[in-house]
Enzyme design. Structure first.
Site: not given
Ligand code: FEO
Length: 408
Positions: A24, A80, A82, A145, A164, A192, A225
């Site tokens: 995004h 979210e 992902d 997030h 996140d 990040y 992540h």
């Molecule tokens: Fe806020 Fe990794 O999604």
């Protein structure tokens, strides 16, 4: 790839996305991972899933540890896509007894997956879920997030599954912080933070305070992540403290675009003036630098200087883009100025000033405009502007926040 046991009975079963380059609007030049964790106890629990398109990877990794049908519970720490893109497929396959999420998580799940009849169970901050030898404590982390976000803490193993929070976008076969090059790791963690977490820095401060007051002991942070923190837990928490307090150093970022080289000449002269005051300066030409790298550099910089020629009575498009992006991420505590060349109208500098003011940047100058091509006298004025900016920020400490600034 392979499932990896990160703690006794706890496996990484996520997916690695070697290809993603745009998250995004954020340039993920090294790809990313969508981490998911499988805990096997009296109850078997899957924490988070993965992005659409990675269902086979997730199931392949789970199957290396257990039969997917053995999963009793799914915990959705964050909605979210992902992390929940494949949730419908996973639920169809696994038929879990319960799916745990926050109250906002339930709303968001039902908004994303209309008409589903899943066994959703809402949990609140501090609720405990017994798994057998272990228990999970849920920690609501609204806005980190999204409003639905929460983290899961397994006290018996000092393990924080942080969705996140504390993540990095970096596709690697390695799974731990101590297995990769630290300069790149901290650069990616900082990038990040700057691009995802920065607007919610107040919430990070509250989270760190809550963790401190609760006295919980964490020796592993497993984000959704990137790499898992096991060696540098205290250090990344300290970084988050500094980043969320928006600590700045003796540094200025000059971000600009140029049409026929005039604004570039001005940028270089402004940089010279800043440097004369003993302040570090980064020149970022938007023709070769991505907006997400600008905000990363800006994070510890005290000054933001923006240059744009006037194009059709407005800003150069890339400057408008970066101002919009920066405004959304709400960097705090900056001083700055605008500059640029023009042919007739000369509106760009005024528009940059307006953009900086909207971001609460304290303007140190009305804005420097040059008609067509800068003369020697114009360039001397640019150097003076740089000196003014430099003298306003050279009271900051040197840029040595854990050395991450030097990573690139
Ligand atoms: Fe806020 Fe990794 O999604």
């Amino acid at each position: 790839m392979q499932a990896i046991e990160v703690k006794s009975g706890v496996h990484w079963v996520g997916a690695i996305d070697w290809d993603v380059r745009d998250f995004h609007g954020y340039l993920t030049e090294l790809g990313s991972t969508y981490n998911a964790f499988l805990v096997r106890d009296t109850k078997t629990v899957l924490f988070d899933t993965v992005k659409k398109g990675f269902f086979d990877d997730l199931i392949h990794h789970i199957s290396q540890v257990t039969n997917p049908g053995d999963i009793d519970y799914i915990v959705v720490n964050h909605v979210e896509m992902d992390h929940t893109g494949v949730l419908p497929e996973v639920i169809d396959l696994v038929r879990p007894e319960k799916v745990f999420c926050s109250a906002n998580g339930k709303k968001a799940l039902l908004a994303h997956h209309e008409g589903v009849d899943w066994p959703l169970e809402v949990v609140a901050n501090g609720d405990k879920l017994e798994l057998g030898d272990r228990s999970v404590q849920f920690l609501e982390t609204k806005m980190l997030h999204w409003p639905d976000s929460m983290m899961s803490f397994i006290a018996e193993q000092n393990l924080l599954i942080s969705q996140d929070g504390f993540g990095q976008h970096w596709a690697t076969s390695e799974r731990y912080d101590d297995e990769v090059e630290p300069g790149e790791l901290y650069y990616q963690a900082r990038k990040y933070y700057a691009n995802i977490i920065l607007p919610y820095s107040n919430f990070i401060q509250k989270l760190l305070q809550t963790v401190k007051e609760s006295g919980i002991s964490i020796d592993m942070i497993a984000p959704d992540h990137g790499l898992i923190w096991r060696r540098d837990v205290a250090k990344i928490i300290d970084c988050y403290d500094q980043w969320s307090r928006q600590v700045t150093c003796s540094k200025a970022v000059i971000v600009y675009d140029t049409m026929w080289d005039s604004t570039r000449k001005m940028a270089k002269a402004v940089a010279e003036g800043i440097q004369k005051q003993g302040v570090a300066v980064k020149l970022m030409n938007l023709q070769s630098v991505h907006r997400s790298d600008v905000v990363t550099e800006l994070q510890d910089s005290r000054a933001l200087v923006v240059g744009s020629p006037t194009l059709n009575n407005g800003l150069m498009p890339r400057v408008a883009d970066v101002l919009t992006y920066l405004k959304g991420l709400r960097p705090a505590g900056k001083v700055g100025a605008a500059f640029g060349s023009y042919g007739w109208g000369g509106e760009a500098v005024k528009l940059v000033n307006a953009g900086l003011t909207e971001m609460n940047v304290e303007l140190l100058h009305d804005g420097l405009r040059v008609n067509y091509v800068p003369t020697e006298a114009d360039l001397a004025q640019c150097v003076e502007l740089g000196e003014k900016i430099g003298s306003a920020v050279n009271n900051q400490s040197a840029c040595e926040i854990h050395g991450q600034s030097a990573a690139r």
